[in-house]
Design a protein around this motif. Structure first.
Motif, PDB file in Angstrom:
ATOM      1  N   LYS A   1      17.693  -3.016   8.163  1.00 56.70           N
ATOM      2  CA  LYS A   1      17.444  -1.936   7.205  1.00 56.70           C
ATOM      3  C   LYS A   1      18.321  -2.107   5.974  1.00 56.70           C
ATOM      4  CE  LYS A   1      20.559   1.234   9.698  1.00 56.70           C
ATOM      5  NZ  LYS A   1      21.137   0.247  10.636  1.00 56.70           N
ATOM      6  N   ASP A   2      19.180  -3.107   6.023  1.00 54.81           N
ATOM      7  CA  ASP A   2      20.049  -3.364   4.874  1.00 54.81           C
ATOM      8  C   ASP A   2      19.484  -4.418   3.946  1.00 54.81           C
ATOM      9  OD1 ASP A   2      22.079  -1.601   5.883  1.00 54.81           O
ATOM     10  OD2 ASP A   2      22.425  -3.137   7.421  1.00 54.81           O
ATOM     11  N   ALA A   3      18.272  -4.874   4.258  1.00 56.72           N
ATOM     12  CA  ALA A   3      17.657  -5.890   3.410  1.00 56.72           C
ATOM     13  C   ALA A   3      16.250  -5.428   3.061  1.00 56.72           C
ATOM     14  CB  ALA A   3      17.596  -7.222   4.151  1.00 56.72           C
ATOM     15  N   ILE A   4      15.699  -6.022   1.991  1.00 58.06           N
ATOM     16  CA  ILE A   4      14.288  -5.796   1.731  1.00 58.06           C
ATOM     17  C   ILE A   4      13.554  -7.120   1.852  1.00 58.06           C
ATOM     18  CG2 ILE A   4      14.695  -3.824   0.214  1.00 58.06           C
ATOM     19  CD1 ILE A   4      14.100  -5.747  -2.144  1.00 58.06           C
ATOM     20  N   TYR A   5      12.253  -7.041   1.979  1.00 65.53           N
ATOM     21  CA  TYR A   5      11.447  -8.252   2.083  1.00 65.53           C
ATOM     22  C   TYR A   5      10.500  -8.304   0.898  1.00 65.53           C
ATOM     23  CZ  TYR A   5       7.709 -11.385   3.680  1.00 65.53           C
ATOM     24  OH  TYR A   5       6.777 -12.387   3.767  1.00 65.53           O
ATOM     25  N   VAL A   6      10.463  -9.422   0.246  1.00 65.92           N
ATOM     26  CA  VAL A   6       9.470  -9.642  -0.802  1.00 65.92           C
ATOM     27  C   VAL A   6       8.716 -10.900  -0.430  1.00 65.92           C
ATOM     28  CG1 VAL A   6       9.044 -10.094  -3.239  1.00 65.92           C
ATOM     29  CG2 VAL A   6      10.882  -8.550  -2.568  1.00 65.92           C
ATOM     30  N   GLY A   7       7.449 -10.771  -0.157  1.00 69.29           N
ATOM     31  CA  GLY A   7       6.675 -11.954   0.239  1.00 69.29           C
ATOM     32  C   GLY A   7       5.310 -11.513   0.706  1.00 69.29           C
ATOM     33  N   ILE A   8       4.577 -12.460   1.263  1.00 63.91           N
ATOM     34  CA  ILE A   8       3.249 -12.108   1.713  1.00 63.91           C
ATOM     35  C   ILE A   8       3.328 -11.455   3.086  1.00 63.91           C
ATOM     36  CG2 ILE A   8       2.153 -13.969   0.420  1.00 63.91           C
ATOM     37  CD1 ILE A   8       1.764 -15.302   3.271  1.00 63.91           C
ATOM     38  N   ASP A   9       2.252 -10.771   3.428  1.00 63.05           N
ATOM     39  CA  ASP A   9       2.118 -10.235   4.778  1.00 63.05           C
ATOM     40  C   ASP A   9       1.520 -11.339   5.642  1.00 63.05           C
ATOM     41  OD1 ASP A   9       1.527  -8.947   7.094  1.00 63.05           O
ATOM     42  OD2 ASP A   9      -0.051  -7.671   6.230  1.00 63.05           O
ATOM     43  N   GLN A  10       2.362 -11.928   6.515  1.00 62.65           N
ATOM     44  CA  GLN A  10       1.897 -13.074   7.295  1.00 62.65           C
ATOM     45  C   GLN A  10       0.691 -12.711   8.158  1.00 62.65           C
ATOM     46  OE1 GLN A  10       2.880 -16.036   6.794  1.00 62.65           O
ATOM     47  NE2 GLN A  10       4.966 -15.946   5.980  1.00 62.65           N
ATOM     48  N   LYS A  11       0.701 -11.467   8.622  1.00 61.14           N
ATOM     49  CA  LYS A  11      -0.417 -11.045   9.437  1.00 61.14           C
ATOM     50  C   LYS A  11      -1.678 -10.960   8.574  1.00 61.14           C
ATOM     51  CE  LYS A  11      -1.692  -7.298  12.558  1.00 61.14           C
ATOM     52  NZ  LYS A  11      -1.270  -5.970  13.040  1.00 61.14           N
ATOM     53  N   GLY A  12      -1.515 -10.403   7.390  1.00 61.46           N
ATOM     54  CA  GLY A  12      -2.643 -10.307   6.467  1.00 61.46           C
ATOM     55  C   GLY A  12      -3.146 -11.685   6.067  1.00 61.46           C
ATOM     56  N   TRP A  13      -2.198 -12.604   5.920  1.00 60.30           N
ATOM     57  CA  TRP A  13      -2.535 -13.990   5.587  1.00 60.30           C
ATOM     58  C   TRP A  13      -3.491 -14.552   6.647  1.00 60.30           C
ATOM     59  CZ3 TRP A  13      -1.912 -18.587   8.205  1.00 60.30           C
ATOM     60  CH2 TRP A  13      -1.910 -19.769   7.457  1.00 60.30           C
TER      61      TRP A  13
ATOM     62  N   VAL B   1       7.007 -17.574  -3.499  1.00 56.60           N
ATOM     63  CA  VAL B   1       7.520 -16.310  -2.953  1.00 56.60           C
ATOM     64  C   VAL B   1       8.990 -16.099  -3.250  1.00 56.60           C
ATOM     65  CG1 VAL B   1       5.897 -15.810  -1.086  1.00 56.60           C
ATOM     66  CG2 VAL B   1       7.753 -17.445  -0.719  1.00 56.60           C
ATOM     67  N   MET B   2       9.743 -17.190  -3.216  1.00 61.92           N
ATOM     68  CA  MET B   2      11.179 -17.020  -3.423  1.00 61.92           C
ATOM     69  C   MET B   2      11.460 -16.668  -4.884  1.00 61.92           C
ATOM     70  SD  MET B   2      14.286 -19.524  -2.272  1.00 61.92           S
ATOM     71  CE  MET B   2      14.819 -18.864  -0.700  1.00 61.92           C
ATOM     72  N   ALA B   3      10.657 -17.259  -5.792  1.00 63.23           N
ATOM     73  CA  ALA B   3      10.785 -16.913  -7.209  1.00 63.23           C
ATOM     74  C   ALA B   3      10.423 -15.441  -7.411  1.00 63.23           C
ATOM     75  CB  ALA B   3       9.890 -17.819  -8.044  1.00 63.23           C
ATOM     76  N   SER B   4       9.375 -15.005  -6.726  1.00 66.60           N
ATOM     77  CA  SER B   4       8.985 -13.599  -6.831  1.00 66.60           C
ATOM     78  C   SER B   4      10.119 -12.708  -6.356  1.00 66.60           C
ATOM     79  CB  SER B   4       7.738 -13.338  -5.980  1.00 66.60           C
ATOM     80  OG  SER B   4       6.716 -14.251  -6.307  1.00 66.60           O
TER      81      SER B   4
ATOM     82  N   GLY C   1       9.159  -1.553   7.638  1.00 66.90           N
ATOM     83  CA  GLY C   1       9.241  -0.533   6.609  1.00 66.90           C
ATOM     84  C   GLY C   1      10.119  -0.914   5.432  1.00 66.90           C
ATOM     85  N   ASN C   2      10.441  -2.201   5.297  1.00 64.96           N
ATOM     86  CA  ASN C   2      11.291  -2.605   4.184  1.00 64.96           C
ATOM     87  C   ASN C   2      10.635  -3.692   3.341  1.00 64.96           C
ATOM     88  OD1 ASN C   2      11.351  -4.712   5.918  1.00 64.96           O
ATOM     89  ND2 ASN C   2      13.587  -4.855   6.081  1.00 64.96           N
ATOM     90  N   ALA C   3       9.311  -3.836   3.472  1.00 70.16           N
ATOM     91  CA  ALA C   3       8.651  -4.988   2.866  1.00 70.16           C
ATOM     92  C   ALA C   3       7.869  -4.605   1.626  1.00 70.16           C
ATOM     93  CB  ALA C   3       7.724  -5.641   3.881  1.00 70.16           C
ATOM     94  N   ILE C   4       8.006  -5.442   0.606  1.00 69.83           N
ATOM     95  CA  ILE C   4       7.100  -5.370  -0.535  1.00 69.83           C
ATOM     96  C   ILE C   4       6.163  -6.557  -0.390  1.00 69.83           C
ATOM     97  CG2 ILE C   4       6.896  -5.500  -3.025  1.00 69.83           C
ATOM     98  CD1 ILE C   4       9.708  -4.401  -3.264  1.00 69.83           C
ATOM     99  N   TYR C   5       4.897  -6.268  -0.120  1.00 73.37           N
ATOM    100  CA  TYR C   5       3.955  -7.369   0.035  1.00 73.37           C
ATOM    101  C   TYR C   5       3.405  -7.770  -1.318  1.00 73.37           C
ATOM    102  CZ  TYR C   5       3.898  -6.688   5.101  1.00 73.37           C
ATOM    103  OH  TYR C   5       4.245  -6.608   6.426  1.00 73.37           O
ATOM    104  N   ILE C   6       3.291  -9.056  -1.512  1.00 72.16           N
ATOM    105  CA  ILE C   6       2.707  -9.550  -2.749  1.00 72.16           C
ATOM    106  C   ILE C   6       1.316 -10.091  -2.441  1.00 72.16           C
ATOM    107  CG2 ILE C   6       4.968 -10.012  -3.743  1.00 72.16           C
ATOM    108  CD1 ILE C   6       4.547 -12.942  -3.148  1.00 72.16           C
ATOM    109  N   PRO C   7       0.494 -10.253  -3.451  1.00 69.55           N
ATOM    110  CA  PRO C   7      -0.889 -10.634  -3.194  1.00 69.55           C
ATOM    111  C   PRO C   7      -0.994 -12.000  -2.536  1.00 69.55           C
ATOM    112  CG  PRO C   7      -0.561 -10.005  -5.501  1.00 69.55           C
ATOM    113  CD  PRO C   7       0.772 -10.049  -4.880  1.00 69.55           C
TER     114      PRO C   7
ATOM    115  N   VAL D   1       3.442 -16.742  -8.640  1.00 73.18           N
ATOM    116  CA  VAL D   1       4.716 -16.044  -8.718  1.00 73.18           C
ATOM    117  C   VAL D   1       4.473 -14.662  -9.293  1.00 73.18           C
ATOM    118  CG1 VAL D   1       7.027 -16.065  -9.711  1.00 73.18           C
ATOM    119  CG2 VAL D   1       5.927 -18.216  -9.094  1.00 73.18           C
ATOM    120  N   VAL D   2       5.117 -13.687  -8.679  1.00 71.61           N
ATOM    121  CA  VAL D   2       5.080 -12.340  -9.250  1.00 71.61           C
ATOM    122  C   VAL D   2       5.950 -12.362 -10.500  1.00 71.61           C
ATOM    123  CG1 VAL D   2       5.639  -9.924  -8.862  1.00 71.61           C
ATOM    124  CG2 VAL D   2       4.753 -11.322  -6.991  1.00 71.61           C
TER     125      VAL D   2
END
Ligand code: ATP
Ligand code: ATP
Ligand code: MG
Ligand code: MG
Lengths: 318, 314, 318, 500
Positions: free
Chosen positions: C102-114, C246-249, C273-279, C307-308
């Protein structure tokens, strides 16, 4: 009982029986498993492992706890070099083989020099070398196009050259014959067994043990480089971890092929059969519709059972 | 003691010197390197490797090798977190979990030892095969990473016991156990087994028991490492510890223990493990471009291994 | 001007995708100079296990970076160390694989959605019925696990799609090829293969070697050399894109956060609950030509990326 | 009274090799019992069975009249049996003290190894042999640093430390010199006085008659005779050992001084423990190297062969410089070397007899491909010529007894014959029959034009075989004995130098 035990010690026989048993099990589990073209494809995969294990076999035969853990990294290096050299061009295939084999040979020689002249234990030397090559690959692969396999190379590995059998199998058969010939019928072959059996005695009969051992590691590298080219012919393009999966299986193939890890006894024919048995086993496990962990456990236990037959150390109380 | 000093002396002195050099270089590169918190955090990072290396030392001294320690680490981890979770995650559950974890580690080592010493299997290939089995079992117990351990567990690990950082307490206990074993006849006998197996047998030593003990110790120390990792990661992960076996072997060899067996000791392995850890740290603080990090690390380790072997060779 | 130091941690160097990921992140950091922000990146990239990567994070903490961006080797193992980082005021952003902290956020794709995206494509390409096998990465790996969940969920919606076998080939192209070969031989009536990443190239080679490229549809991948093959052979394939960008985003998001911006309330989601999903871009026969044009002049290992941008990233903030 | 040890009808096979066939051995309390027999007759095997390291096929062993448990060395030790192993049972990596107390380490109250006690008790044991042990024989000396004779002494101490009631010394004197043998005999006599029984195996008849009370003789795995030492003589014993058909090698020394020119010229050679040494040898000469053990004889031989090259100096053979940097150089100049330490220097275990024989010829003849049947025949002929008993060229070398193995290793160098033959204690542990064959062979090679240099730990061998003996002391030649001066008296005097 004694006769049985004697036969049970013959690794060629055991590997052959294991191979037959696996084919039968495979065919029972999934009809069609033991079909001709499928067997050819499995042999193709075995050939790649088998060629990698040829180098492993030589250093193990040479004794002094010989082993080459860098073989996976050398395979990757060979694949990357070959990819760069060929980049899709058939004309560059010989050059790709030459370059990959040379690079592998040189690395092997460095291993050999470390093992013989600095007397670094082979496991440690080649483990360290593995790290160095992997690091080198990260440096090398960056910015440099990794390239593609030439069409003719891919055909060599997976398309029929003659009677449905791809060229690589003929090459492997030639390697098996050549290794048997060299080990049994040449001074070099006898020298390998001699230094593996008692290096001091070998030196006192005039054999240049250290040069032979350096050469063995060089050859291991050379076979690694050669395998790398075959791998890129199989996969079409290279990536820097492509050889990792061959490291310990190459050792296992040698051991279940009946070559003693302490050196001085064994044959490449056994190793080749060991490689086939190993690939077959993996394949049979793939066809079993099991959870991954179940496949793993069966794989490990089967390896142990195979070793029960002849991968064992000598009894102390005789 | 004089005999010990003469036999083991030079090997670990070399490693100690290498460690000193690395420490000095790191201290130059990293201004806050000598702050207590930084020292503690470095020692925490190195602890699992230190523990696995100590355990591996016994196996190598006895003339064998154990490639399965990484898989044992994973297995112990998932079993421990599963047991703790199953028992409700209270204080007693943690204790039981720890004990079961140690039992699984020692048991796995025992299995290795019984197969190798009892059935006379080759240690390299056997422990490779058992490592496949152990990882399979780990995936069976916990198919995917997760299952957090209760907070007191990892808070205690990161915190203190009686005012002393827990990590230091574990170091102390590990050293005490190693020192205890080193002072026992067990150590001499194990070296004899690794040194010349026929002679040890003819002298009437119980080779089987000694080798099995060594493997069990290796499994036990792998369990200690796993429990530390569990404290560090606060969760279960069936893929944990995969590179530990090879690093531990490097550490043991760097520490002056002969791979052929018979010569060396656990203290050297501790130093060796620290050296392996410090190399990574120095490379980071030297600010190398990332694509050269693996190469330089490989070169330094190879050079250190070669150098160590060269200097201790007579 | 503002100056930030960001640590990038990558725990596996086995593929060019990872190299590209870091290079794009480095480029993104440079691009901030245009906005008058100096972003220094410190990279730690090597084959490490969880413990080694925790060590990397510790080094970043000890060095006093402003933010850490990590491609983590475990979803759960970093909770305590991230808590320590946060206690020191360091921003922690995970990318490519979600973390439970809970001390981190995630920025990347949703692997499940992928996985769902490509599974849906496959199901539709099969007309909603047929026999399917899947070839997955490393069993027990979090990304693999989420992907398995993804396709399982999708295929469940199609009662006429039957999963014959689920194999693991460890994200290794050669193993993927070998596994596909065995599966093709074992099940003569396969209609579709769902396969991840680089193993897709190997799988397609096996399909082509079996001469079934017209009768089997399978998912593909996004490396340039595979797309070349795809177009040249006229395959029917589709691939979800996990962009190396993703890492650049993540870096762009991190810098904005470091500048003191506040996240909008509803941007976070995901498993923890800490994820920002990108397209997640998708490549199929429809847009293959377009993607190949993008890839022109790039090396074979180059992957389709995205890249976002800083401006898009700003939309996550209040 | 009960004999302390009685072994009855002991049979043992190693695969196809029948090592023992209903062998028997009876040892009385407090006696020194010699066990004799040709190489490979099964002496060591019998002893190892009694000591629990080899499993027997059938038969029984009684200790003090009770059936003994033979399952492990540990059990044997508990029943008071200790064995001095012919190949030694020392761990090279451990110290002398650790070796002596291995498995029965003194402990302190906490159960920790009591190193002070090891040190002190080891010193007490060392004191018994200190006078002849040489330098560096201390409790914390690493066994790998000890010289061969010191290791043999260490094994003796290790056996004594177990305070057994039956001690078996399997060729305990093989690498000891005379003074050391004397000290060892003193120990044997002390043990005897304490009522301890000793079994003493040796191929040196002098020693046997000097110390043994009774003698058991074995042949081909069977016990063929038992004597009381006082009531028999050498002839009877040797006769029993070799059987009726065996020919006992007579002295083959040619007493006439050799004519002819110097052929081998060794000029000022030096290496770590040798030199400077200069001498010449003639064609057809058998030149002995005498003196106490470890005075540089082996260094000289391995230097000539290039195994441990000389640092300075020059060697010529027929006016050609043959100073060797490595064995291959020497071999190229038709120099051959046969060591008495077969396990270390000669045997390629696990390989066939053919490989063990032919490998050197391949090197010498620069052949890269193994030739066919003719090649095999050539070596079969050589082996037959040496009376070697073997099942077939493809049988593993380990299937032969020690003496027959040594014949194989000599045959390596005979096709074609060498110009200079270096023999490094070549008959160590070889039985009389084989020795006889061996002497004849050396003489024959010399007569055919070879120069032979032989080092032997047995003076009688030098005296009977050599035309001339160079005595070495401290790495230099201190005497050159030939003609009338080549007598046991002169040889002993020269060996001991001024100290005598
Ligand atoms: N590696 C080990 N780890 C833990 N305990 C051990 C280990 N080795 C031995 N022990 C235990 O320590 C005790 C003493 O062991 P040790 O090997 O010294 O045997 P011992 O009592 O001397 O027996 P003996 O002399 O009959 O061999 C035994 O109870 C044994 O079980
Ligand atoms: N471990 C073994 N494996 C196979 N054969 C063996 C083994 N040990 C001894 N032999 C064989 O058994 C026979 C008897 O050997 P043993 O060592 O007992 O003879 P020995 O009388 O001690 O001879 P020597 O005087 O040379 O020491 C020999 O033929 C020998 O080759
Ligand atoms: Mg004997
Ligand atoms: Mg004990």
């Amino acid at each position: 009982m004694n006769r049985f035990a004697d036969h049970a010690k013959n690794p060629l026989l055991i590997s052959s029986i294991a191979i037959l048993a696996l084919l039968v099990i495979g065919e029972l589990v999934s009809p069609g498993f033991a079909r001709g073209d499928q067997i050819v494809r499995l042999l193709t995969v075995s050939a790649i492992l088998g060629i990698a294990a040829a180098g492993q076999n030589l250093v193990i035969l040479g004794g002094r706890e010989g082993i080459d853990l860098s073989i996976g990294a050398v395979i990757s290096l060979g694949a990357v070099i070959a990819g760069n050299v060929m980049n899709g061009s058939n004309a560059a295939i010989p050059l790709a083989f030459a370059a990959a084999c040379c690079a592998g040979f040189l690395i092997g020689v460095v291993n050999g020099l470390g093992v013989t002249y600095l007397r670094i234990p082979p496991l440690v030397m080649t483990l360290g070398m593995m790290g160095v090559i992997q690091g080198g690959l990260v440096v090398l692969s960056r910015g440099v196009p990794s390239g593609n396999a030439a069409p003719a190379l891919m055909a060599f590995v997976s398309r029929s050259a003659f009677l449905g059998i791809p060229g690589i199998l003929f090459v492997w058969a030639a390697i098996i014959a050549l290794m048997a010939l060299v080990l049994k019928r040449t001074r070099f072959g006898w020298s390998i067994y001699a230094i593996g059996s008692n290096e001091n005695a070998a030196v006192l009969t005039g054999l240049p043990a250290r040069r032979i051992r350096v050469l063995l590691y060089g050859l291991a590298g050379l076979f690694g480089g050669f395998t790398g080219v075959c791998v890129i012919g199989y996969t079409g393009n290279s990536f820097i971890s492509v050889g990792d999966q061959y490291v310990l299986p190459s050792v296992i193939a040698v051991v279940i092929g009946g070559t003693s890890l302490s050196g001085g006894a064994g044959s490449y024919t056994g190793t080749a059969l060991g490689a086939i048995a190993l690939i077959l086993l993996q394949s049979v496990l793939t066809t079993l519709n099991l959870e991954f962990w179940g496949r793993q456990v069966i794989f490990g236990v089967t390896l142990l059972l195979l070793m029960l037959l002849y991968g064992r150390q000598a009894r102390l109380r005789v | 003691m004089s005999g010990l000093g003469k036999l083991g002396g030079r090997a670990w002195l070399v490693t100690a010197a290498a460690l000193l050099v690395l420490l000095m270089v790191n201290a130059v590169l990293q201004p806050n390197f000598l702050e207590p918190s930084v020292i503690q955090s470095n020692l925490t990072t190195f602890l699992p490797l230190v523990l696995v290396a100590i355990g591996q030392t016994y196996v190598i001294l006895g003339g064998d090798i154990d490639l399965s320690v990484g898989a044992i680490v994973a297995l112990v981890n998932v079993v421990t977190v599963t047991v703790i979770a199953a028992l409700g995650g209270e204080g007693t559950a943690v204790i039981v979990g720890l004990l079961v974890g140690m039992g699984v580690g020692a048991g796995s080592g025992l299995v290795n030892g019984l197969i190798i010493a009892g059935l006379r299997f080759q240690p390299i290939v056997t422990t490779f095969a058992t490592s496949i089995v152990f990882s399979g079992l780990a995936l069976w117990v916990l198919p995917q990473a997760g299952m957090p351990v209760p907070e007191p567990y990892w808070r205690t690990y990161a915190g203190t016991i009686l005012g002393v950082p827990t990590v230091y307490v574990i170091y102390l206990l590990a050293f005490l156990l190693a020192a205890f074993l080193a002072a026992r006849p067990f150590m001499i006998r194990l070296k004899a087994v690794g040194g010349l197996r026929t002679a040890a047998f003819q002298t009437g030593l119980d080779l089987g028991r000694l080798r099995v003990s060594a493997f069990a110790l290796s499994g036990l120390y792998a369990a200690f490492a796993s429990l530390c990792l569990t404290g560090e990661t606060a969760s279960g992960d069936p893929l944990m510890g995969q590179t530990l076996a090879m690093s531990a072997i490097s550490a043991v060899v760097l520490g002056g223990t002969a791979l052929a067996g018979g010569v060396g000791g656990a203290l050297g392995s501790v130093l060796g493990a620290w050296v392996v850890g410090m190399i990574g740290s120095v490379i980071f603080f030297a600010g190398l471009p990332f694509e050269y990090q693996t190469l330089v690390q490989g070169l330094i380790i190879l050079a250190a291994l070669a150098g160590g072997v060269l200097v201790t060779r007579r | 001007a503002e100056t930030f130091t960001i640590g990038l941690s990558n725990g596996w160097v086995g593929s060019e995708w990872r190299t590209q990921m870091i290079e794009e992140a480095q480029a993104a950091a440079k691009a901030w100079a245009d906005k008058g922000v100096t972003v220094n990146v410190v990279v730690q990239s090597a084959n490490v296990d969880v413990q080694g990567q925790i060590g990397n994070v510790r080094n970043f903490i000890n060095q006093g970076v402003n933010a850490i961006i990590i491609n983590p080797n475990s979803p759960t193992a970093f909770d305590p160390i991230f808590a320590q980082a946060k206690a020191k005021g360091i921003l922690v952003v995970a990318t490519d694989a979600e973390v439970s902290s809970k001390d981190a956020i995630y920025v990347g794709i949703d692997q499940k959605g992928w996985a769902m995206k490509s599974a849906e494509w496959l199901a539709n390409a099969l007309g909603g019925k047929g026999n399917v096998v899947t070839i997955n990465g490393v069993a027990g790996h979090p990304a693999n696990q989420m992907r398995v969940e993804g396709y399982t969920e999708v295929f469940k919606k199609f009662p006429d799609i039957k999963i014959l076998n689920e194999a693991n080939a460890n994200w290794d192209q050669a193993q993927g090829q070998q596994t596909a070969q065995t599966l093709l031989a074992t099940y003569p009536d396969i209609n579709g293969i769902w396969v991840q990443d680089g193993m897709a190239a190997g799988t397609w080679r096996a399909i082509m070697a079996a001469g079934k490229q017209k009768s089997i549809v399978a998912t593909g991948e996004i490396r340039k050399d595979f797309m070349d093959l795809w177009s040249k052979e006229g395959l029917t394939s589709g691939a979800s894109v996990n962009p190396p960008g993703v890492m650049a985003s993540a870096l762009n998001v991190a810098v904005l956060k470091l500048q003191g911006k506040e996240f909008k309330d509803d941007v976070f989601g995901g498993v923890y609950g800490n994820a920002i999903y990108i397209p997640i871009p998708f490549v199929s026969n429809d847009n293959l030509a377009e993607k190949l044009k993008e890839a022109e002049g790039k090396p074979g290992y180059w992957s389709v990326t995205d890249v976002v941008s800083i401006d898009d990233a700003a939309k996550f903030f209040k | 009274m009960q004999p302390i040890l009685r072994a009855r009808d002991i049979s043992k096979s190693f695969g196809a090799v029948r090592a023992l066939e209903k062998a028997r051995l009876t040892v009385e309390r407090g006696e020194i019992h010699a066990l004799l027999g040709a190489n490979g007759c099964g002496k060591s095997t019998l002893c190892k069975i009694i000591a629990g390291t080899v499993a027997l096929d059938s038969g029984e062993v009684l200790i003090d009249g009770e059936a003994a448990a033979l399952g492990s060395p540990r059990l044997a030790e508990e029943q008071g049996v200790a064995l001095f192993y012919q190949e030694l049972s020392l761990v090279p990596q451990l110290s002398l003290g650790e070796n002596i107390f291995l498995g029965r380490e003194p402990r302190n109250a906490l159960g920790f190894t009591d190193r002070a006690a090891i040190q002190c008790e080891t010193e007490a044991l060392i004191a018994r042999v200190a006078a002849v042990a040489g330098t560096g024989f201390t409790p914390d000396a690493r066994v790998s640093d000890l010289s061969p004779d010191q290791r043999q002494l260490a094994e003796i101490l290790k056996v004594l430390a177990r305070k057994p009631k039956i001690i078996i010394f399997d060729e305990a004197t093989a690498t000891l010199d005379r003074r050391q043998v004397e000290v060892f005999f003193d120990i044997l006599r002390e043990l005897k006085a304490e009522g301890v029984s000793s079994i003493f195996i040796s191929h040196r008849m002098d020693e046997v008659f000097a110390i043994a009370d009774r003698i058991t003789v074995m042949r081909n795995g069977e016990t063929v005779a038992e004597f009381s030492a006082a009531e028999t003589d050498r002839y009877a014993v040797v006769y029993a050992m070799v059987g009726e058909t065996g020919a006992i090698a007579a002295s083959v020394r040619d007493h006439e001084p050799l004519e002819g020119d110097a052929r081998l010229v060794v000029d000022g050679v030096r290496s770590t423990r040798l030199g400077p040494v200069s001498f010449v040898a003639k064609r057809g000469e058998i030149l002995g190297l005498g003196g106490l053990q470890g005075q540089g004889q082996k260094a000289l031989l391995s230097g000539l062969f290039g195994a441990e090259p000389f640092h300075v100096g020059r060697v010529t053979l027929d006016d050609v410089d043959v100073t060797a940097r490595r064995p291959a150089d020497a071999i190229a100049h038709r120099i051959a070397y046969v060591s008495g330490d077969r396990g270390r220097d000669s045997a390629l275990p696990g390989r066939s007899i053919l490989e063990n024989t032919a490998i050197a010829s391949l090197v010498r003849e620069k052949r890269h491909v193994i030739p066919g049947a003719q090649f095999r025949e050539r070596f079969a002929d050589v082996l037959t010529g040496l009376n070697t008993r073997y099942a077939g060229l493809d049988a593993p070398i380990g299937s032969l007894s020690g003496g027959n193995q040594q014949k194989v290793f000599i045959s390596r160098w005979l096709s074609p014959a060498p110009g200079l033959l270096l023999l490094d204690d070549p008959t160590k542990g070889i039985d009389l029959g084989a020795k006889g064959d061996f002497y004849l062979l050396a003489r024959k090679l010399a007569d055919e034009g070879a120069t032979v240099i032989i080092y032997s730990s047995e003076d009688s061998e030098l005296l009977s075989l050599c035309d001339r003996v160079l005595v070495l002391n401290g790495g230099v030649i201190t005497a050159d004995l030939q003609g009338d001066r080549l007598t046991p008296f002169e040889l002993t005097r020269a060996s001991y130098g001024d100290a005598a």
